[in-house]
Motif scaffolding. Structure first.
Motif, PDB file in Angstrom:
ATOM      1  N   ALA A   1       0.946  -1.157   0.052  1.00 43.20           N
ATOM      2  CA  ALA A   1      -0.088   0.144  -0.038  1.00 43.20           C
ATOM      3  C   ALA A   1       0.979   1.349   0.063  1.00 43.20           C
ATOM      4  N   PRO A   2       0.507   2.349  -0.644  1.00 43.29           N
ATOM      5  CA  PRO A   2      -0.851   2.558  -0.950  1.00 43.29           C
ATOM      6  C   PRO A   2      -1.161   2.213  -2.521  1.00 43.29           C
TER       7      PRO A   2
ATOM      8  N   ASP B   1      -3.821   0.069  -3.004  1.00 39.11           N
ATOM      9  CA  ASP B   1      -5.231   0.717  -2.912  1.00 39.11           C
ATOM     10  C   ASP B   1      -5.643   1.265  -4.370  1.00 39.11           C
ATOM     11  N   GLU B   2      -4.544   1.761  -4.901  1.00 40.47           N
ATOM     12  CA  GLU B   2      -4.796   2.648  -6.058  1.00 40.47           C
ATOM     13  C   GLU B   2      -4.799   1.985  -7.461  1.00 40.47           C
TER      14      GLU B   2
ATOM     15  N   ASP C   1     -10.254  -1.946   1.706  1.00 39.79           N
ATOM     16  CA  ASP C   1      -9.729  -0.613   1.475  1.00 39.79           C
ATOM     17  C   ASP C   1     -10.142  -0.288   0.276  1.00 39.79           C
ATOM     18  N   ARG C   2     -10.124  -1.305  -0.831  1.00 39.88           N
ATOM     19  CA  ARG C   2     -10.332  -1.258  -2.180  1.00 39.88           C
ATOM     20  C   ARG C   2     -11.799  -1.299  -2.646  1.00 39.88           C
TER      21      ARG C   2
ATOM     22  N   SER D   1     -10.092   2.661   5.516  1.00 45.12           N
ATOM     23  CA  SER D   1      -8.762   3.391   5.517  1.00 45.12           C
ATOM     24  C   SER D   1      -7.768   2.673   6.440  1.00 45.12           C
TER      25      SER D   1
ATOM     26  N   PHE E   1      -4.973   1.462   5.235  1.00 46.73           N
ATOM     27  CA  PHE E   1      -3.568   1.788   4.513  1.00 46.73           C
ATOM     28  C   PHE E   1      -3.483   3.202   3.921  1.00 46.73           C
ATOM     29  N   VAL E   2      -4.685   4.100   4.416  1.00 52.66           N
ATOM     30  CA  VAL E   2      -4.704   5.367   3.597  1.00 52.66           C
ATOM     31  C   VAL E   2      -4.353   6.322   4.589  1.00 52.66           C
TER      32      VAL E   2
ATOM     33  N   GLN F   1       0.361   3.145   5.603  1.00 49.83           N
ATOM     34  CA  GLN F   1       1.059   2.002   4.627  1.00 49.83           C
ATOM     35  C   GLN F   1       2.143   1.117   5.565  1.00 49.83           C
TER      36      GLN F   1
ATOM     37  N   TYR G   1       0.344  -2.077   6.783  1.00 51.39           N
ATOM     38  CA  TYR G   1       0.530  -3.024   5.709  1.00 51.39           C
ATOM     39  C   TYR G   1       1.932  -3.670   5.948  1.00 51.39           C
TER      40      TYR G   1
END
Lengths: 195, 631
Positions: free
Chosen positions: B225-226, B229-230, B304-305, B310, B312-313, B320, B323
């Motif tokens: 992460a992040p 997540d992205e 998160d996804r 949140s 790991f945000v 992060q 994680y």
């Protein structure tokens, strides 16, 4: 090959021992699974990244303590009854397992009810994430436990298998539920009391 | 053994209908579309689920239903539903029959072992092909065949596939097949769970490969992460496949541990337990305790996804680093999940071909258990350059360096066993000896990475890459091939061609070193991992490495050719005990009977008493006064 023929080679005491040992290992695996959420709580709370552990300044997620207590009581009651089943006479197993199952299902129902009226959601920062993740996955594990208790009730009711294997199933389920109750105590302290 | 009536086999077309792999595939594909549709509907009206930039909920639900369909099609729902409905189905399933049992739920541990061998082997081959493609891209210092993002997906697929599959590389085929036989049992403690652990593996492998269709994986095998997540929807495949593999690993550990603890034959005391079984026990502890943490951390990524939590945000209170901590709390024991079975195999092979007792049996056991304990205390050395609290570094540096002590015990065992031995250089022995050569280089380079000052300068470079390939390929994969050549005659009943085996070994050994040793230099020369471009002056080095890697690929083709040649064309039946081993698994007939033993044997001496005057036989196989099963 008929079931009776192939299962004839299985000795009941070995099957019983497998269930006892397997349930303890499974309980340990479960504990390590929730250890991740335990760590996440402490870590994110300590870091308080961007000052957002509890959420936005005017919106701190706060789950209902009444629901929390009710869930905790149901889980502890279920575990205590399931665990004590191993200590009572086999004739009592059916009643005790039914009681444990009913309380576990009540805990699942209460958790669902709490989620439907939570007042916050998973997007409300770190605490909310840990709350939803930990509580939600605990409920999933509890549902699995309900299935286990249901099969134990089925076996006890129909007297299927041998007494020693049934006793191991009762004892094993009680042990795993006891560890889950320990997880729930930790969850209650952290998620409702410490926050 | 109890009588087992054999029913007439139905025709092939009838055997294809019912609960088997084909049905599983059909229901899995149907389940995917159903789940994706349900997921799409779920997101409507739920702001948390709609907030993602792609339909992650639909994708996850698709995967979930695909896995459920796959397992239902294979017949895994029959038993739990039967239990609830009050039936008492057999604990065992489809243990007799034709070749079709290899393509369905079968509770015979020997069938599951062979399923693992070929199933994991196929995915290992795909992971190897990815490596060849990567090395092709690296023939030139600029982008050529693939854009950077696709190269990164190749790297990620290679790493993830290899880590996932090699986790089950030894315990899957050899643990499942041989542990019950080696401890004098008739089966595993939980045969259905054993079958389930295998059938989750192809599901995980196929889901991982589907990442290609969903935009690839941009994170490498670690899924940090992040970026995770992205990332595009390919990350969903990564997350789901890792969850499945971690569940499988947890259950493998549970099953093997319970089997070893409860089902040992009479006389199989802890000091008579084969060293391979000890290594399986140590690995099982790691699997049962570390893999659940991976399931939890991947579930957090999933949330998160898909649900916009949140964990790991950082902008919303997550981190992060959380994680990284959770991932490596699994990830470092994972290294020993890979290495420990390798230790067990080579120490199992050495005494057979040295014709000497295993030197320092108790030391070996202590070493393995020491590694198991310490492996939970070293994970933060992966975070040395992440910005972690500098005060924590010395502790993790110390624990990491300490772990080399119990690991060193294994080398002492090898040296002591080989000392003044009359060694038979068979193919399994060559692989076992190569293991020590390679693992020594891997271990010594690991000390550099455990040391903070040198780690800071080499982190993220090819030095790290060379190090872990020396430990995982040089260690685990060489041990795996040693085990293949050693045990395949018992598993499949046919001899492999020794000349082809030796060609395979020498090509693999020489070119493995020619491939990976120069990469230490590439690391020192600042060549970064996971990037397809590099400084032009490193091109000659990279061409040399790529050419060597192709020869490794060729050596694998020779192995496959040997397998096909020996098993399909020559079919030379193997002797019951071709290596003259004292191992219990070699004392049973080939092919191994369905119940393994007529009567549960009584173990009368240890398995390594080679050359010991008047050593008693390893077991009494006709203990008339004893019951048919039990300890």
């Amino acid at each position: 090959m008929s079931a009776a023929t192939v299962d004839a080679v299985e000795q009941p005491d070995i099957l019983a021992r497998n269930i006892r040992v397997g349930s303890r290992i499974w309980a340990a695996s479960q504990a390590f699974f929730f250890l991740a959420f335990f760590f996440a709580f402490l870590y994110l709370r300590a870091l308080n990244t961007s000052g957002m552990w509890r959420g936005w300044p005017h919106h701190h997620p706060s789950p209902s303590i009444a629901f929390g207590v009710a869930i905790l009581v149901c889980v502890l009651g279920s575990a205590a009854i399931a665990r004590s089943a191993a200590l009572v006479a086999p004739e009592m197993w059916r009643a005790t397992e039914w009681a444990a199952l009913a309380l576990a299902l009540a805990a699942v129902g209460l958790q669902c009810a709490q989620f439907s009226s939570l007042g916050f959601g998973p997007t409300d920062a770190a605490y909310a994430s840990v709350f939803v993740g930990w509580s939600g996955l605990f409920t999933v594990f509890l549902l699995g436990m309900c299935y286990w208790l249901a099969t134990v009730i089925g076996d006890v009711t129909r007297a299927s298998g041998t007494p020693v294997v049934r006793a191991a199933a009762v004892e094993g389920a009680g042990f795993v539920l006891l560890v889950l109750a320990g997880v729930e105590i930790a969850a209650f302290i952290l998620l409702y009391v410490v926050k | 053994m109890s009588a087992t009536p054999i029913a007439a086999q139905p025709p092939v077309w009838r055997r294809l209908i019912g609960f088997n792999m084909l049905t599983g595939l059909a229901l899995g594909i149907g389940g995917w579309f159903l789940g994706a549709w349900i997921g799409g509907q779920m997101a409507v009206g739920h702001p948390y689920l709609q907030g993602t930039d792609q339909n992650d909920v639909g994708i996850y639900m698709g995967y979930l239903f695909a896995v459920i369909g796959w397992l239902v099609g294979l017949g895994f729902a029959n038993y739990p539903i039967g239990r609830l409905l009050g039936r008492a189905p057999s604990l065992r399933h489809h243990e007799t029959g034709s070749w079709t049992r290899y393509f369905r739920l079968c509770t015979d541990h020997k069938v599951v072992g062979i399923q693992y061998l070929f199933g994991v082997g196929i995915f290992f081959f795909i992971g190897g092909l990815n490596a060849m493609l990567m090395r092709t891209e690296l023939l030139r210092p600029v982008e050529q065949a693939w854009p950077a993002s696709q190269y990164l997906t190749l790297v990620s697929l290679h790493g993830t596939m290899m880590i996932m599959m090699t986790s089950a590389f030894i315990l899957g085929p050899f643990g499942n097949y041989f542990v019950p036989i080696m401890i004098g049992a008739r089966r595993m403690a939980f045969p259905r769970i054993e079958a389930l652990t295998f059938w989750l593996v192809p599901a995980a492998g196929l889901i991982l490969l589907s990442a290609i269709a969903f935009g690839g994986i941009a994170t490498g095998w670690t899924g940090y992460a992040p970026l995770a997540d992205e990332g595009r929807a390919g990350m969903d495949a990564y997350v789901m496949s890792f969850i499945l593999i971690a569940i499988s690993l947890t259950l493998v550990g549970l099953n093997l541990m319970a089997t070893i603890l409860t089902m040992r034959a009479p006389g199989m005391s802890w000091t008579r337990l084969p060293i391979f079984v000890w290594s399986v026990l140590a690995t099982s502890i790691l699997m049962a305790l570390a893999a659940p943490v991976l399931v939890a951390s991947m579930t957090m990524v999933l949330m998160d996804r898909a649900a916009n939590t949140s964990f790991f945000v950082a902008s919303v209170g997550g981190s992060q680093y959380l994680y990284e901590n959770l991932f490596w709390f699994f990830g470092h024991p994972e290294v020993y999940i890979l290495a420990l079975p390798g230790f067990g195999i080579v120490l199992e092979i050495l005494p057979v071909f040295a014709r000497k007792p295993l030197w320092g049996y108790r030391l070996a056991v202590a070493g393995m258990l020491g590694v198991t304990l310490l492996s939970f205390m070293v994970w933060q050395h992966h975070l040395f350059v992440s910005g972690m609290n500098a005060g924590l570094r010395p502790f993790y540096m110390l624990t990491t360096e300490l772990i080399s002590i119990p690991t060193g015990f294994i080398f002492l065992n090898a040296i002591g066993t080989l000392w003044r031995a009359r060694i038979r250089f068979t193919v399994p022995m060559l692989f076992a000896l190569a293991f020590f050569f390679n693992f020594l280089i891997g271990g010594l380079s690991g000390i550099f990475l455990s040391d903070v000052p040198s780690d800071v300068t080499t982190h993220g470079s090819y030095f790290v890459m060379a190090h872990f390939h020396y430990t995982i390929v040089g260690g685990l994969v060489f041990a795996f091939f040693g085990a293949v050549y050693y045990w395949l005659p018992k598993m499949l009943g046919f001899e492999l061609n020794e000349t082809l085996g030796k060609i395979h070994f020498w090509l693999f050994f020489v070119f493995f070193n020619l491939t990976f040793f120069p990469l230490f230099a590439a690391g020192f020369l600042d060549m970064p991992r996971r990037v397809s471009t590099y400084a032009p002056h490193l091109q000659t080095l990279n061409i040399f490495v790529s050419a060597s890697a192709y020869v490794i690929g060729l050596s694998m083709l020779i192995f496959i050719a040997n397998l096909i040649w020996s098993l399909v064309f020559v079919r030379q039946p193997a002797a019951e005990n071709p290596w003259v081993s004292r191992g219990l698994e070699w004392q049973v007939p080939t092919p191994v009977p369905i119940e393994n033993f007529d009567r549960i044997p009584v173990i009368t001496s240890g398995p390594y008493e080679y050359g010991v005057p008047n050593a008693p036989p390893v077991a009494d196989f006709a203990p008339g006064a004893l019951p048919a099963a039990g300890r």
